[in-house]
Design an enzyme around this catalytic site. Sequence first.
Site, PDB file in Angstrom:
ATOM      1  N   GLY A  46       8.644  85.906  50.424  1.00  0.00           N
ATOM      2  CA  GLY A  46       7.554  85.036  49.976  1.00  0.00           C
ATOM      3  C   GLY A  46       6.327  85.378  50.809  1.00  0.00           C
ATOM      4  N   ASP A 236       1.365  87.524  45.347  1.00  0.00           N
ATOM      5  CA  ASP A 236       1.560  88.317  46.569  1.00  0.00           C
ATOM      6  C   ASP A 236       0.284  89.003  47.005  1.00  0.00           C
ATOM      7  OD1 ASP A 236       4.472  87.981  45.682  1.00  0.00           O
ATOM      8  OD2 ASP A 236       4.566  88.860  47.690  1.00  0.00           O
TER       9      ASP A 236
HETATM   10  O1  MRU Z   1      10.164  89.473  46.487  1.00  0.00           O
HETATM   11  P1  MRU Z   1       9.788  88.102  46.954  1.00  0.00           P
HETATM   12  O2  MRU Z   1      10.874  87.094  46.803  1.00  0.00           O
HETATM   13  O3  MRU Z   1       9.195  88.110  48.349  1.00  0.00           O
HETATM   14  O4  MRU Z   1       8.611  87.673  45.954  1.00  0.00           O
HETATM   15  C1  MRU Z   1       7.961  86.466  46.175  1.00  0.00           C
HETATM   16  C2  MRU Z   1       7.020  86.115  45.104  1.00  0.00           C
HETATM   17  O5  MRU Z   1       6.805  86.854  44.179  1.00  0.00           O
HETATM   18  C3  MRU Z   1       6.270  84.835  45.269  1.00  0.00           C
HETATM   19  O6  MRU Z   1       5.919  84.321  44.017  1.00  0.00           O
HETATM   20  C4  MRU Z   1       4.988  85.076  46.082  1.00  0.00           C
HETATM   21  O7  MRU Z   1       5.274  85.710  47.280  1.00  0.00           O
HETATM   22  C5  MRU Z   1       4.251  83.820  46.351  1.00  0.00           C
HETATM   23  S1  MRU Z   1       5.117  82.804  47.497  1.00  0.00           S
HETATM   24  C6  MRU Z   1       4.236  81.399  47.772  1.00  0.00           C
END
Ligand code: MRU
Length: 349
Positions: A46, A236
């Site tokens: 995240g 992200d």
């Molecule tokens: O691969 P991840 O689980 O790290 O991806 C996370 C996401 O895509 C979230 O939607 C993003 O980081 C926003 S978290 C507030």
Amino acid sequence: MIKTIEWKNNAIKIIDQTKLPLKLKYLYIKDLRTLWHAIRRMQIRGAPALGVAAALGVYLGIRDLRTKNFSDFCKELDSVTRYISTARPTARNLFWALERICSIAVTNRYKPIKTIKKLIFREAQKIIDEDKIVCRKIGVFGEKLIKNGSSILTICNTGALATVDYGTALGAIYRAKERGKKIKIYVCETRPLLQGSRLTAWELKKNGIDTILITDNMAATLMQEGKIDLVIAGADRIAANGDSANKIGTYNLAVLATYHKIPFYIAAPTSTFDFNLRSGRDIPIEQRNPKEVTHLFFKQSIAPAGTKVYNPAFDVTPHKLITAIITEKGIITPPYERNIRFRLRGKGL
Ligand code: MRU
């Protein structure tokens, strides 16, 4: 709310997210290599949580350095930050935190190394404290877009588990609940790593929110049946023109929402914006291990041996498909390039 990441007992304490929802297991990370692997394996994940992990990670990497000379210290600091930055490429927050920590060292270069180390630790703590406030502000703004009785579709995990303790897109949902609104959340399971079913369903249920899990390919049908009032997702990395990278499958939802005339919102802190990138075309997209697709969580492959795989972890939603971007500084609507600049950077219209 649970604490996803904090500094405790001289170590980085995280929830091991690969073990959820079966086990709530905490890990104490005491060295840089273990931190790098925790990020790569997504034991911590995240975008905002990755920013915190990176900041605390720098402290782990430099705290035992013996040098008293700033230029030697700087070389080590540089190699630590370079190493952390190779763990995962897409979340802007990770790089934002590294840059912020490095600038503390540079600004205080005439102070003793011992003091610089303390200041680096203090800055990492500040990032933690700020994240809590920023997420709650996003929640306050986001809640205004949620009418009583709404059914909301979301993807991946954007809650407490993706931040320090509250969430961005889920922050808006928590705030709506706190304000007594009756809401229902449809959660895309989020292939391939199932952050929706493993993490989001877990934390929403824990917080008493009416949650319905769906497989990713059910979203269109739900919209066609009139079951979705709005979509909220996280991000992200957001380019200067508002194009937003988020978990793979987010773009699908934006296209579907546009076709069905349903509002599609992105919720993210300022630290997710990358003003150096003009458009989403420039956002680096992480490619992950094919085994995540072929094996999922099984020992044996669920695809024929030797099957070729394409496994990008994120996609980019063009700004044209985004109804508004919810930040801690307010809700940004189109035209994005101009309004992002004005709202987040205080630059004239
Ligand atoms: O691969 P991840 O689980 O790290 O991806 C996370 C996401 O895509 C979230 O939607 C993003 O980081 C926003 S978290 C507030």
